[in-house]
Design a protein around this motif. Structure first.
Motif: not given
Length: 338
Positions: A8-9, A234-240
């Motif tokens: 996803a990243i 970081i954005q994607v990690a927060y989405d997860f």
């Protein structure tokens, strides 16, 4: 980390590059010179929204963030009290920036903390700060946050909490433990992204005014900004955190419960301190690493960090190694001290 997170990243970063064909590989300079990029602004707003706080200030690492906090306190605080088990980025920097204005208190000892707060009050100090972690990185212990908030309000002190070992793991959707006691009760909160989130960087959660104050510190304003790929990560990690993160938290809790079945003295969280009676920490460290077990080390303390990808077989392997170094009775009755 999750393979789906990595995919996803990369997908989002490629999308960003197509949308911004002239975007630099790196940030290109410091925030003071270039200002915040649109991507950075979106990330900080998203983090603040996720945690339910006014502002978030993204920084290169938790060490840089704690350095900025201590630099800020040098001109703000009359006196700083800190738990003796805080991260070295706190203990080192309070000594550097506040050489005659700080004192540690015994780990999670509320009576000792209150006695020091009372002493500060008698000396006429008006701006006292308390620095602590919600989850401690080597003891694996939890801070008594509600009682610390009570004491901070009783003595008109300010509380700053490091959530490096809590964000992603505790609280609703992995928001951390401070979310359970109310961000309004603390001066600032540090969250980091290199542990449960599986990326890199950190953020200070605070009010708008405090964010502006933190940004005045040179290690913030003059550090090279994080590159776009890191910001997207970081954005994607927060989405997860609220989706795949929930699955990972359930899996991790099961591993921790399995570990606790083998070691009744296990710490309450996922950081597990390791020690054996009659075995030096150096010897224990060497034997574990020689067997392929990676452990953290600080002075005389060793720790194992349980994670969502551990298996019961790996837990069994660790326990069998420890049983091979000491009598079974010693291991199972408290050799892994908390």
């Amino acid at each position: 980390r999750l393979e789906s997170l990595s995919e996803a990243i990369e997908d989002r970063y490629h999308s960003y590059c197509r949308k911004e064909p002239s975007a630099r590989l790196g940030y290109g300079g410091s925030r003071a010179i270039l200002g915040p990029s649109t991507l950075l602004q979106e990330l900080e707003q998203g983090i603040a929204r996720f945690h339910g706080v006014p502002e978030a200030l993204v920084l290169p690492s938790g060490f840089v963030a704690n350095t900025a906090v201590c630099a800020h306190l040098a001109s703000t605080a009359d006196y700083v009290l800190w738990d003796e088990q805080v991260h070295i980025s706190v203990s080192y920097n309070v000594s550097l920036f506040l050489p005659n204005k700080h004192q540690s208190f015994r780990h999670n000892d509320l009576n000792h903390l209150e006695s020091l707060l009372a002493s500060c009050q008698r000396q006429g100090f008006k701006k006292e700060f308390i620095l602590a972690s919600s989850v401690y990185s080597f003891k694996g212990s939890f801070a008594p946050l509600e009682q610390m908030i009570f004491l901070s309000q009783k003595y008109h002190a300010q509380l700053i909490i490091d959530e490096a070992h809590a964000v992603g793991l505790f609280g609703e959707s992995g928001k951390g433990l401070c979310s359970l006691v109310g961000y309004e009760n603390v001066y600032a909160v540090l969250v980091t992204f290199g542990k449960a989130l599986g990326v890199v960087g950190a953020a200070l959660l605070s009010s708008c005014d405090k964010k502006r104050d933190f940004m005045k510190e040179p290690m913030v304003s003059l550090s090279t900004g994080l590159p776009p790929h890191t910001l997207v990560s970081i954005q994607v990690a927060y989405d997860f955190l609220s989706t795949e993160g929930e699955t990972a938290r359930v899996r991790l809790q099961r591993i921790r419960e399995y570990f606790a079945q083998k070691v009744p003295s296990a710490a309450p969280g996922f950081v597990q301190p390791l020690s054996l009676p009659g075995v030096s920490s150096q010897d224990l460290y060497q034997r574990l690493t020689a067997s392929g077990v990676r452990v953290g080390r600080s002075k005389e303390i060793l720790r194992a960090n349980l994670h969502a990808f551990n298996t019961e077989e790996e837990v069994d392997f660790l326990v069998s190694l420890l049983l091979g170094m000491a009598d079974q009775k010693n291991v199972l009755t408290g050799s892994m001290s908390t």
